[in-house]
Scaffold this motif. Structure first.
Motif, PDB file in Angstrom:
ATOM      1  N   LYS A  66      -1.231  57.261-124.654  1.00 10.69           N
ATOM      2  CA  LYS A  66       0.163  57.504-125.055  1.00 10.69           C
ATOM      3  C   LYS A  66       1.192  56.845-124.144  1.00 10.69           C
ATOM      4  N   VAL A  67       1.276  57.268-122.894  1.00  8.71           N
ATOM      5  CA  VAL A  67       2.346  56.763-122.018  1.00  8.71           C
ATOM      6  C   VAL A  67       1.900  56.727-120.558  1.00  8.71           C
ATOM      7  N   GLY A  68       2.597  55.904-119.776  1.00  5.19           N
ATOM      8  CA  GLY A  68       2.528  55.958-118.326  1.00  5.19           C
ATOM      9  C   GLY A  68       3.819  56.538-117.799  1.00  5.19           C
ATOM     10  N   ILE A  69       3.726  57.368-116.759  1.00  2.16           N
ATOM     11  CA  ILE A  69       4.899  58.052-116.213  1.00  2.16           C
ATOM     12  C   ILE A  69       4.993  57.776-114.719  1.00  2.16           C
ATOM     13  N   GLY A  70       6.192  57.466-114.250  1.00  2.19           N
ATOM     14  CA  GLY A  70       6.456  57.339-112.829  1.00  2.19           C
ATOM     15  C   GLY A  70       7.603  58.249-112.436  1.00  2.19           C
ATOM     16  N   ILE A  71       7.406  59.026-111.382  1.00  2.00           N
ATOM     17  CA  ILE A  71       8.425  59.991-110.926  1.00  2.00           C
ATOM     18  C   ILE A  71       8.633  59.819-109.436  1.00  2.00           C
ATOM     19  N   PHE A  72       9.880  59.988-109.004  1.00  2.00           N
ATOM     20  CA  PHE A  72      10.189  60.014-107.578  1.00  2.00           C
ATOM     21  C   PHE A  72      11.125  61.178-107.291  1.00  2.00           C
ATOM     22  N   GLY A  73      10.668  62.070-106.405  1.00  2.00           N
ATOM     23  CA  GLY A  73      11.481  63.185-105.933  1.00  2.00           C
ATOM     24  C   GLY A  73      10.955  63.604-104.576  1.00  2.00           C
ATOM     25  N   PRO A  74      11.570  63.146-103.473  1.00  2.00           N
ATOM     26  CA  PRO A  74      10.953  63.279-102.143  1.00  2.00           C
ATOM     27  C   PRO A  74      10.888  64.694-101.563  1.00  2.00           C
ATOM     28  N   ALA A  75      11.607  65.663-102.152  1.00  2.00           N
ATOM     29  CA  ALA A  75      11.487  67.046-101.676  1.00  2.00           C
ATOM     30  C   ALA A  75      10.145  67.615-102.143  1.00  2.00           C
ATOM     31  N   LEU A  76       9.319  68.058-101.190  1.00  2.00           N
ATOM     32  CA  LEU A  76       7.944  68.478-101.485  1.00  2.00           C
ATOM     33  C   LEU A  76       7.792  69.992-101.429  1.00  2.00           C
ATOM     34  N   ASP A  77       6.813  70.510-102.195  1.00  2.89           N
ATOM     35  CA  ASP A  77       6.433  71.911-102.058  1.00  2.89           C
ATOM     36  C   ASP A  77       5.429  72.045-100.910  1.00  2.89           C
ATOM     37  N   GLU A  78       4.909  73.251-100.718  1.00  2.00           N
ATOM     38  CA  GLU A  78       4.030  73.498 -99.561  1.00  2.00           C
ATOM     39  C   GLU A  78       2.681  72.801 -99.689  1.00  2.00           C
ATOM     40  N   LYS A  79       2.334  72.345-100.909  1.00  3.08           N
ATOM     41  CA  LYS A  79       1.063  71.632-101.112  1.00  3.08           C
ATOM     42  C   LYS A  79       1.207  70.128-100.880  1.00  3.08           C
ATOM     43  N   GLY A  80       2.459  69.656-100.763  1.00  3.05           N
ATOM     44  CA  GLY A  80       2.693  68.225-100.561  1.00  3.05           C
ATOM     45  C   GLY A  80       3.053  67.471-101.827  1.00  3.05           C
ATOM     46  N   ASN A  81       3.350  68.206-102.916  1.00  2.00           N
ATOM     47  CA  ASN A  81       3.733  67.581-104.184  1.00  2.00           C
ATOM     48  C   ASN A  81       5.246  67.646-104.386  1.00  2.00           C
ATOM     49  N   SER A  82       5.796  66.662-105.089  1.00  2.00           N
ATOM     50  CA  SER A  82       7.230  66.648-105.403  1.00  2.00           C
ATOM     51  C   SER A  82       7.595  67.892-106.197  1.00  2.00           C
ATOM     52  N   ILE A  83       8.451  68.720-105.627  1.00  2.00           N
ATOM     53  CA  ILE A  83       8.766  70.006-106.270  1.00  2.00           C
ATOM     54  C   ILE A  83       9.617  69.802-107.518  1.00  2.00           C
ATOM     55  N   GLY A  84      10.592  68.876-107.434  1.00  2.00           N
ATOM     56  CA  GLY A  84      11.396  68.564-108.609  1.00  2.00           C
ATOM     57  C   GLY A  84      10.586  67.795-109.637  1.00  2.00           C
ATOM     58  N   GLY A  85       9.688  66.912-109.151  1.00  2.00           N
ATOM     59  CA  GLY A  85       8.858  66.118-110.042  1.00  2.00           C
ATOM     60  C   GLY A  85       7.924  66.972-110.876  1.00  2.00           C
ATOM     61  N   ILE A  86       7.338  67.986-110.253  1.00  2.00           N
ATOM     62  CA  ILE A  86       6.435  68.869-110.995  1.00  2.00           C
ATOM     63  C   ILE A  86       7.208  69.677-112.036  1.00  2.00           C
TER      64      ILE A  86
END
Length: 309
Positions: free
Chosen positions: A274-294
């Motif tokens: 279907k699609v490719g997705i690219g996201i950038f949001g440098p604020a991370l949650d405690e697991k190390g993932n982009s919190i806004g991106g998720i």
């Protein structure tokens, strides 16, 4: 890749942006600590060539752990599945990405999967070439081809910042070397690995790479096969089981697409066929993932029924 701005995406980005206040940039790598935690952007690339985007899409981002998927794809093509998976396992760990615990407690030095740091270091060690520069250039050429962008390069400042502070990764390397998983000197391997992690692009390029994985290794714009379908399948499977660090299970249930994150705040998604997705949001949650991106992916998956499950 030219991407058109999209009002629906703009609305979703602004709905997710307040969540960035609950995150924190990765300041343990000094150069990454300079990012604006409020930034949030997304690009979506479709097989027909259309691309839509919202947010600060021109903002450059280093791949960090997203590069683990790309080095794995290259090494699988270089060495074959048997060689790679004799040295690196296929199982999720449930531990933080930089943990050494399972290496010690399981009685085998083989890292459990290629998406944790120990496994990624073992994979980077397998990249063919007679020097750090030759190996890096081979990986960089592969990434440029996937992103369809000759301008993709290494951010030397970020690479240097990581190289100077990567003491835990050095410890992992020495542990792997002690047990014969790594056979080269540690410092050249760390040089290559930190430069690999510092490969830089924007989220439009990330969406292009995600689309190649989504289309089983083929660039739909040119029809060119960039990797064998089986390599793309293996990489997407690891993205589902291990791609979002030790939050991968929750991510699979809530969002349900193959994705890989990095501590710079990038997320690469590949919705099969279907699609490719690219996201950038440098604020991370405690697991190390982009919190806004998720949060943005949650809204997107719900609105457009993206889950593959």
């Amino acid at each position: 890749m030219l991407c058109e701005s999209n009002e629906e995406l703009d609305v979703l980005v602004e709905e997710a942006r307040p969540f960035t206040k609950n995150g924190k940039v990765a300041d343990y790598i000094p150069e990454l600590g300079k990012a604006n935690p409020d930034d949030l952007s997304i690009a979506i690339h479709y097989p027909d060539g259309n691309c839509v985007a919202a947010g600060e899409v021109r903002r450059k981002i280093t791949l960090q752990s997203i590069s683990k998927v790309l080095s794995l794809a290259l090494v699988l093509m270089d060495r074959g599945q048997d060689y790679v998976f004799e040295r690196v396992g296929m199982e999720p760990t449930g531990d933080p990405f930089n943990s050494i615990a399972k290496l010690e407690t399981m009685g085998i030095a083989r890292p459990l999967n290629p998406m944790i740091n120990a496994g990624a270091l073992a994979v980077t060690h397998m990249i063919k070439g007679s020097s750090v520069d030759e190996r890096l250039q081979r990986l960089l050429e592969f990434v440029k081809e996937m992103a369809e962008n000759r301008e993709v390069s290494v951010n030397e400042k970020v690479a240097r910042s990581e190289f100077e502070t990567a003491h835990l990764n050095r410890a992992l390397c020495y542990f792997l070397k002690q047990h014969g998983v790594v056979t080269e000197d540690v410092e050249p391997l760390m040089d290559l690995y930190t430069k690999q992690c510092a490969i830089e692009m924007d989220c439009r390029d990330l969406a292009d790479i995600g689309l190649v994985f989504a289309m089983d290794g083929v660039n739909p714009a040119t029809g060119k096969r960039i990797m064998p379908a089986d390599v793309a399948r293996i990489c997407k499977t690891f993205m589902v089981t291990c791609g979002m660090y030790n939050a991968s299970g929750e991510f699979a249930i809530k969002i349900g697409i193959p994705a890989k994150s990095g501590v710079s705040g990038g997320i690469m998604g590949a919705v099969p066929g279907k699609v490719g997705i690219g996201i950038f949001g440098p604020a991370l949650d405690e697991k190390g993932n982009s919190i806004g991106g998720i949060k943005l992916l949650e809204l997107l998956s719900e609105k457009y029924s993206l889950s593959m499950f």
